[in-house]
Design a protein around this motif. Structure first.
Motif, PDB file in Angstrom:
ATOM      1  N   ASP A  35       9.602  20.726 -15.915  1.00 45.85           N
ATOM      2  CA  ASP A  35       8.294  21.391 -15.779  1.00 45.85           C
ATOM      3  C   ASP A  35       8.244  22.738 -16.481  1.00 45.85           C
ATOM      4  O   ASP A  35       7.274  23.477 -16.336  1.00 45.85           O
ATOM      5  CB  ASP A  35       7.928  21.557 -14.298  1.00 45.85           C
ATOM      6  N   LEU A  36       9.274  23.067 -17.269  1.00 46.76           N
ATOM      7  CA  LEU A  36       9.287  24.327 -18.024  1.00 46.76           C
ATOM      8  C   LEU A  36       9.289  24.049 -19.526  1.00 46.76           C
ATOM      9  O   LEU A  36       9.664  22.972 -19.972  1.00 46.76           O
ATOM     10  CB  LEU A  36      10.522  25.156 -17.668  1.00 46.76           C
ATOM     11  N   MET A  37       8.853  25.035 -20.294  1.00 45.05           N
ATOM     12  CA  MET A  37       8.869  24.961 -21.762  1.00 45.05           C
ATOM     13  C   MET A  37       8.152  23.708 -22.269  1.00 45.05           C
ATOM     14  O   MET A  37       8.662  22.954 -23.097  1.00 45.05           O
ATOM     15  CB  MET A  37      10.295  25.034 -22.293  1.00 45.05           C
ATOM     16  N   LEU A  38       6.940  23.500 -21.770  1.00 47.25           N
ATOM     17  CA  LEU A  38       6.160  22.310 -22.123  1.00 47.25           C
ATOM     18  C   LEU A  38       5.611  22.374 -23.544  1.00 47.25           C
ATOM     19  O   LEU A  38       4.987  21.419 -24.010  1.00 47.25           O
ATOM     20  CB  LEU A  38       5.009  22.133 -21.124  1.00 47.25           C
ATOM     21  N   TYR A  39       5.854  23.486 -24.226  1.00 47.83           N
ATOM     22  CA  TYR A  39       5.409  23.682 -25.602  1.00 47.83           C
ATOM     23  C   TYR A  39       6.454  23.225 -26.621  1.00 47.83           C
ATOM     24  O   TYR A  39       6.180  23.169 -27.820  1.00 47.83           O
ATOM     25  CB  TYR A  39       5.117  25.163 -25.847  1.00 47.83           C
ATOM     26  N   GLY A  53      10.562  23.266 -32.715  1.00 49.18           N
ATOM     27  CA  GLY A  53       9.251  23.826 -33.000  1.00 49.18           C
ATOM     28  C   GLY A  53       8.555  24.093 -31.682  1.00 49.18           C
ATOM     29  O   GLY A  53       9.087  23.778 -30.612  1.00 49.18           O
ATOM     30  N   PHE A  54       7.355  24.665 -31.750  1.00 50.35           N
ATOM     31  CA  PHE A  54       6.618  24.939 -30.515  1.00 50.35           C
ATOM     32  C   PHE A  54       5.123  24.860 -30.754  1.00 50.35           C
ATOM     33  O   PHE A  54       4.604  25.296 -31.768  1.00 50.35           O
ATOM     34  CB  PHE A  54       7.016  26.295 -29.915  1.00 50.35           C
ATOM     35  N   LEU A  55       4.440  24.248 -29.787  1.00 51.03           N
ATOM     36  CA  LEU A  55       3.002  24.011 -29.857  1.00 51.03           C
ATOM     37  C   LEU A  55       2.237  25.296 -29.563  1.00 51.03           C
ATOM     38  O   LEU A  55       2.502  25.967 -28.566  1.00 51.03           O
ATOM     39  CB  LEU A  55       2.617  22.940 -28.832  1.00 51.03           C
ATOM     40  N   ILE A  56       1.280  25.661 -30.437  1.00 50.57           N
ATOM     41  CA  ILE A  56       0.470  26.868 -30.210  1.00 50.57           C
ATOM     42  C   ILE A  56      -1.012  26.553 -30.033  1.00 50.57           C
ATOM     43  O   ILE A  56      -1.791  27.423 -29.651  1.00 50.57           O
ATOM     44  CB  ILE A  56       0.653  27.903 -31.335  1.00 50.57           C
ATOM     45  N   SER A  57      -1.407  25.324 -30.319  1.00 56.78           N
ATOM     46  CA  SER A  57      -2.786  24.885 -30.092  1.00 56.78           C
ATOM     47  C   SER A  57      -2.774  23.367 -30.042  1.00 56.78           C
ATOM     48  O   SER A  57      -1.734  22.738 -30.247  1.00 56.78           O
ATOM     49  CB  SER A  57      -3.712  25.371 -31.212  1.00 56.78           C
ATOM     50  N   GLU A  58      -3.929  22.767 -29.788  1.00 54.01           N
ATOM     51  CA  GLU A  58      -3.997  21.303 -29.765  1.00 54.01           C
ATOM     52  C   GLU A  58      -3.657  20.689 -31.116  1.00 54.01           C
ATOM     53  O   GLU A  58      -3.260  19.531 -31.193  1.00 54.01           O
ATOM     54  CB  GLU A  58      -5.401  20.852 -29.349  1.00 54.01           C
ATOM     55  N   ASP A  59      -3.808  21.490 -32.177  1.00 54.98           N
ATOM     56  CA  ASP A  59      -3.674  20.970 -33.537  1.00 54.98           C
ATOM     57  C   ASP A  59      -2.405  21.375 -34.271  1.00 54.98           C
ATOM     58  O   ASP A  59      -2.056  20.756 -35.281  1.00 54.98           O
ATOM     59  CB  ASP A  59      -4.868  21.428 -34.400  1.00 54.98           C
TER      60      ASP A  59
END
Length: 257
Positions: A35-39, A53-59
């Motif tokens: 449940d942590l670092m879901l990005y 890598g890491f998610l910063i938006s839906e796109d």
């Protein structure tokens, strides 16, 4: 001769810069709870995981520009275990947007955006992480986190389950001084954390993963010392995301490279 020696020194000093850069090699870390670092994103090519890598938006996902050498074709979101991937719901095809001035990680500007072919499904397994809202100066010895998949010690083996470790920020002046001792001038727009003075950090890989401070992605894993990952004599180096906010915002607004 001196120029050739300098090139050889750089080859041995820098890591994560070659086609064989593979996985996130977290040193003395621990498994990340589901449940942590879901990005967190696994950046992959046809052979599998090549970078973090890491998610910063839906796109969009952020990673390191030098990860482009691995010719990534997709990112995987929504799992910390790379053996448990549902391609139908977790894998996204990408287009790559390298920072225009990037040439090589040793010269800096080591950042790249990955445009997802469709919007990420945000839920209890996938959420973006915030970026700094303006340029920031991190406090010396502030506690931050870095995460990735892969080796857990020098010459070790990669792991399938996401690992994270707490690392202290190293004052930039001190970081520059230590790297200068091995005849290497740090590029501009970088942040240093972990490595020197601690047995925690990343090793030859973990490329593109985030340095997380106060819930924000303040850095992108770029490079470190190659020969001694467990106790390197210089700090680990990250791209400072706060220095690239204008470029990132422009790409996110136009939704293309």
């Amino acid at each position: 001769m001196m120029q050739a020696l300098h090139v050889v020194t750089l080859f041995y000093a820098l890591t994560s810069l070659g086609q064989n850069a593979h996985g996130g090699e977290i040193i003395n870390g621990k498994k990340v709870p589901d449940d942590l670092m879901l990005y967190m994103a696994s950046v992959q090519n046809n052979q599998g995981h090549v970078c973090g890598g890491f998610l910063i938006s839906e796109d969009f996902v952020v990673t390191a520009a030098h990860c482009d050498k691995g010719k990534p074709t997709s990112v995987v979101l929504g799992t910390h275990n790379l053996k448990k991937i549902n391609n139908a719901t977790m894998r996204y095809s990408i287009s790559r947007c390298k920072y225009p001035q990037y040439k090589d990680a040793k010269f800096g500007d080591d950042i790249m955006l990955l445009k997802l072919s469709k919007k990420a499904r945000l839920d209890n397994r996938v959420q973006p992480i915030q970026l700094p809202k303006a340029e920031i100066k991190l406090k010396d010895k502030a506690k931050c986190r870095v995460a990735g998949w892969g080796f857990t010690k020098t010459g070790g083996k990669s792991v399938d389950k996401l690992q994270m470790v707490e690392v202290p920020i190293v004052k930039l002046e001190e970081c520059r001084r230590k790297w200068k001792q091995i005849r290497f001038e740090l590029p501009n727009n970088v942040t240093c954390a972990g490595g020197s003075g601690t047995n925690k950090g990343f090793c030859k890989g973990d490329s593109g993963g985030p340095l997380v401070c106060g819930g924000m992605a303040v850095g992108v894993v770029s490079f470190n010392m190659k020969n001694n990952c467990d106790y390197p004599n210089v700090p680990n180096v990250y791209t400072d995301t706060s220095r690239y906010l204008q470029w990132i915002k422009q790409i996110l607004k136009q939704k293309r490279c």
